[in-house]
Design a protein around this motif. Structure first.
Motif, mmCIF file in Angstrom:
data_model
loop_
_atom_site.group_PDB
_atom_site.id
_atom_site.type_symbol
_atom_site.label_atom_id
_atom_site.label_comp_id
_atom_site.label_asym_id
_atom_site.label_seq_id
_atom_site.Cartn_x
_atom_site.Cartn_y
_atom_site.Cartn_z
ATOM 1 N N LEU A 150 43.337 45.720 41.302
ATOM 2 C CA LEU A 150 42.443 44.700 40.770
ATOM 3 C C LEU A 150 41.264 44.545 41.716
ATOM 4 O O LEU A 150 41.452 44.350 42.919
ATOM 5 C CB LEU A 150 43.166 43.356 40.638
ATOM 6 C CG LEU A 150 42.317 42.177 40.152
ATOM 7 C CD1 LEU A 150 41.844 42.398 38.718
ATOM 8 C CD2 LEU A 150 43.093 40.866 40.263
ATOM 9 N N ILE A 151 40.038 44.637 41.174
ATOM 10 C CA ILE A 151 38.830 44.499 41.981
ATOM 11 C C ILE A 151 38.028 43.313 41.468
ATOM 12 O O ILE A 151 37.608 43.292 40.310
ATOM 13 C CB ILE A 151 37.983 45.783 41.939
ATOM 14 C CG1 ILE A 151 38.781 46.953 42.534
ATOM 15 C CG2 ILE A 151 36.667 45.579 42.690
ATOM 16 C CD1 ILE A 151 38.030 48.266 42.548
ATOM 17 N N HIS A 152 37.833 42.316 42.337
ATOM 18 C CA HIS A 152 37.024 41.160 41.983
ATOM 19 C C HIS A 152 35.547 41.448 42.251
ATOM 20 O O HIS A 152 35.200 42.053 43.267
ATOM 21 C CB HIS A 152 37.456 39.933 42.796
ATOM 22 C CG HIS A 152 38.773 39.367 42.380
ATOM 23 N ND1 HIS A 152 38.969 38.771 41.151
ATOM 24 C CD2 HIS A 152 39.973 39.298 43.026
ATOM 25 C CE1 HIS A 152 40.223 38.346 41.062
ATOM 26 N NE2 HIS A 152 40.857 38.661 42.176
ATOM 27 N N ALA A 153 34.670 40.989 41.337
ATOM 28 C CA ALA A 153 33.229 41.280 41.394
ATOM 29 C C ALA A 153 33.000 42.780 41.287
ATOM 30 O O ALA A 153 32.230 43.369 42.035
ATOM 31 C CB ALA A 153 32.592 40.703 42.645
ATOM 32 N N ALA A 154 33.661 43.382 40.320
ATOM 33 C CA ALA A 154 33.671 44.832 40.203
ATOM 34 C C ALA A 154 32.339 45.425 39.777
ATOM 35 O O ALA A 154 32.099 46.617 39.965
ATOM 36 C CB ALA A 154 34.772 45.268 39.223
ATOM 37 N N ALA A 171 43.742 55.907 41.175
ATOM 38 C CA ALA A 171 44.308 54.600 40.821
ATOM 39 C C ALA A 171 43.860 54.174 39.431
ATOM 40 O O ALA A 171 42.815 54.604 38.925
ATOM 41 C CB ALA A 171 43.890 53.555 41.849
ATOM 42 N N ARG A 172 44.650 53.314 38.822
ATOM 43 C CA ARG A 172 44.232 52.597 37.618
ATOM 44 C C ARG A 172 43.527 51.336 38.081
ATOM 45 O O ARG A 172 44.069 50.570 38.880
ATOM 46 C CB ARG A 172 45.443 52.224 36.763
ATOM 47 C CG ARG A 172 45.088 51.405 35.524
ATOM 48 C CD ARG A 172 46.323 50.762 34.915
ATOM 49 N NE ARG A 172 45.983 49.917 33.764
ATOM 50 C CZ ARG A 172 46.767 48.955 33.285
ATOM 51 N NH1 ARG A 172 47.952 48.709 33.851
ATOM 52 N NH2 ARG A 172 46.387 48.242 32.247
ATOM 53 N N VAL A 173 42.294 51.109 37.601
ATOM 54 C CA VAL A 173 41.461 50.024 38.115
ATOM 55 C C VAL A 173 41.173 49.008 37.017
ATOM 56 O O VAL A 173 40.735 49.364 35.923
ATOM 57 C CB VAL A 173 40.141 50.558 38.679
ATOM 58 C CG1 VAL A 173 39.265 49.405 39.172
ATOM 59 C CG2 VAL A 173 40.407 51.544 39.815
ATOM 60 N N ILE A 174 41.422 47.744 37.326
ATOM 61 C CA ILE A 174 41.044 46.617 36.475
ATOM 62 C C ILE A 174 40.046 45.790 37.271
ATOM 63 O O ILE A 174 40.283 45.461 38.433
ATOM 64 C CB ILE A 174 42.276 45.789 36.080
ATOM 65 C CG1 ILE A 174 43.209 46.649 35.210
ATOM 66 C CG2 ILE A 174 41.873 44.521 35.346
ATOM 67 C CD1 ILE A 174 44.591 46.071 35.028
ATOM 68 N N GLY A 175 38.899 45.488 36.662
ATOM 69 C CA GLY A 175 37.840 44.814 37.387
ATOM 70 C C GLY A 175 37.403 43.534 36.723
ATOM 71 O O GLY A 175 37.294 43.459 35.492
ATOM 72 N N THR A 176 37.148 42.504 37.530
ATOM 73 C CA THR A 176 36.631 41.248 36.995
ATOM 74 C C THR A 176 35.104 41.289 36.974
ATOM 75 O O THR A 176 34.467 41.766 37.915
ATOM 76 C CB THR A 176 37.103 40.041 37.818
ATOM 77 O OG1 THR A 176 36.517 40.087 39.128
ATOM 78 C CG2 THR A 176 38.618 40.035 37.944
ATOM 79 N N ALA A 177 34.527 40.788 35.878
ATOM 80 C CA ALA A 177 33.075 40.761 35.719
ATOM 81 C C ALA A 177 32.733 39.865 34.543
ATOM 82 O O ALA A 177 33.586 39.552 33.712
ATOM 83 C CB ALA A 177 32.529 42.168 35.484
ATOM 84 N N SER A 178 31.475 39.461 34.453
ATOM 85 C CA SER A 178 31.016 38.716 33.294
ATOM 86 C C SER A 178 30.962 39.632 32.074
ATOM 87 O O SER A 178 30.861 40.864 32.205
ATOM 88 C CB SER A 178 29.639 38.112 33.560
ATOM 89 O OG SER A 178 28.701 39.127 33.833
ATOM 90 N N GLU A 179 31.026 39.044 30.911
ATOM 91 C CA GLU A 179 31.081 39.827 29.662
ATOM 92 C C GLU A 179 29.970 40.868 29.536
ATOM 93 O O GLU A 179 30.228 41.998 29.124
ATOM 94 C CB GLU A 179 31.047 38.882 28.464
ATOM 95 C CG GLU A 179 32.304 38.031 28.286
ATOM 96 C CD GLU A 179 33.440 38.775 27.603
ATOM 97 O OE1 GLU A 179 33.224 39.938 27.217
ATOM 98 O OE2 GLU A 179 34.515 38.182 27.460
ATOM 99 N N PRO A 180 28.705 40.554 29.883
ATOM 100 C CA PRO A 180 27.649 41.552 29.721
ATOM 101 C C PRO A 180 27.846 42.816 30.555
ATOM 102 O O PRO A 180 27.241 43.849 30.258
ATOM 103 C CB PRO A 180 26.379 40.796 30.153
ATOM 104 C CG PRO A 180 26.705 39.359 29.934
ATOM 105 C CD PRO A 180 28.160 39.235 30.267
ATOM 106 N N ASN A 181 28.693 42.751 31.591
ATOM 107 C CA ASN A 181 28.910 43.908 32.456
ATOM 108 C C ASN A 181 30.175 44.693 32.106
ATOM 109 O O ASN A 181 30.513 45.656 32.810
ATOM 110 C CB ASN A 181 28.987 43.465 33.916
ATOM 111 C CG ASN A 181 27.635 43.089 34.465
ATOM 112 O OD1 ASN A 181 26.631 43.749 34.189
ATOM 113 N ND2 ASN A 181 27.591 42.021 35.254
#
Length: 307
Positions: A150-154, A171-181
């Motif tokens: 998990l990557i915050h501010a991906a 790795a399998r990557v899940i990233g947090t971001a705002s919807e437009p990104n």
């Protein structure tokens, strides 16, 4: 030489284009004619005085640590480089003073790498600080093939490089971001999750057993969520919050100059394996405006200053 300077701590209004003496290279430094430099949030935090407990400032200070250019004068003992070599560098020194937003900059050879052919000066200048921060965080967290990360501010400057490097590691990557990104994150190989209420539930829906690694590039609530998201025995690393180390036994990363790692990143970028996102390019006499734009907090990719 022309240089962007400030003579007191403050907002972007204290920045001005001035004339300074051209620096001399130290014995283990080279004098670089700047072709491009990029700016980072740490620059304006330093200008506002927030790094006073970490680094001394010598006024008038020239901001900037990222640079790409051409060696014009080697130091007395710099066999790594010769006049005419094209280089990039994370040219951080022990004081804040002679930065990269100038026509010339003294660059310690320990911070520099050769610029590969096929990599523009603008892209090379956009790479050092954020790229090295991402690489060192990914490696110190031990990201490896088969892990779920998990990557915050991906979608940010550091996060977008970390996504790509973690994907390259398998790795399998899940990233947090705002919807437009979210589309941008998918293009980098990550599965996006929106910020805000419901983030924990949405992330656990994608990784019900928790995450092997959490990389934090935003701070704040990200550390509060660690107990709910990190699997037992997992690793957390942060560039913003020492709780990653002090509370959770993970890593707190303050990026270091590293010429070999920078050369590695530059080669990946030259090959097209690592995407360098440039939001906009400014001329040196408009560099203060570049900082004002960066300080809005709504820039995806790097802002580059062409000299």
């Amino acid at each position: 030489m022309k240089a962007l300077t400030y003579s007191t701590y403050g907002s972007a209004d204290v920045l001005e284009l001035t004339d300074l003496p051209t620096p001399h290279p130290g014995s283990d430094s080279v004098l670089v004619k700047v072709k491009a430099a990029s700016i980072n949030p740490v620059d304006y935090k330093a200008r506002e005085g927030y790094l006073r407990r970490v680094l001394d400032t010598v006024f008038p200070a020239v901001p900037g640590w990222d640079v790409a250019g051409v060696v014009v004068r080697p130091g007395l003992d710099t066999p790594e480089f010769a006049a005419g070599d094209e280089v990039l560098a994370y040219a951080r020194k022990d004081v804040i003073s002679g930065g990269t937003l100038a026509e010339y900059v003294e660059v310690p050879v320990r911070t520099a790498a050769r610029k590969p052919e096929g990599l523009s000066f603008e892209a090379a200048a956009a790479l050092p600080l954020t790229g090295l921060t991402a690489l060192q965080t990914v490696r110190r967290a031990g990201v490896s093939a088969g892990q779920t990360v998990l990557i915050h501010a991906a979608a940010g400057g550091v996060g977008s490089f970390a996504v790509q490097l973690a994907v390259l590691a398998g790795a399998r990557v899940i990233g947090t971001a705002s919807e437009p990104n979210h589309g941008y994150l998918r293009s980098l190989g990550a599965e996006p999750v929106a910020y805000g209420d419901g983030l924990v539930d949405a992330a656990r829906a994608l990784a019900p057993e928790g995450f092997d690694v959490i990389l934090d590039f935003v701070g704040g609530d990200a550390m509060d969520m660690v107990p709910q998201l990190l699997r037992e025995g997992g690793m957390v690393a942060s560039i913003t919050d020492p709780r990653a180390r002090d509370t959770y036994g993970g890593q707190y990363v303050w990026v270091r100059p590293h010429s070999e790692q920078l050369a590695e990143l530059a080669q990946l970028a030259a090959e097209g394996t690592l995407k360098v996102e440039i939001a906009d390019v400014f001329e040196l006499d408009h560099a203060a405006e570049a900082y004002r734009r960066l300080e809005t907090g709504h820039v995806r990719g790097k802002l580059v200053v062409r000299v």
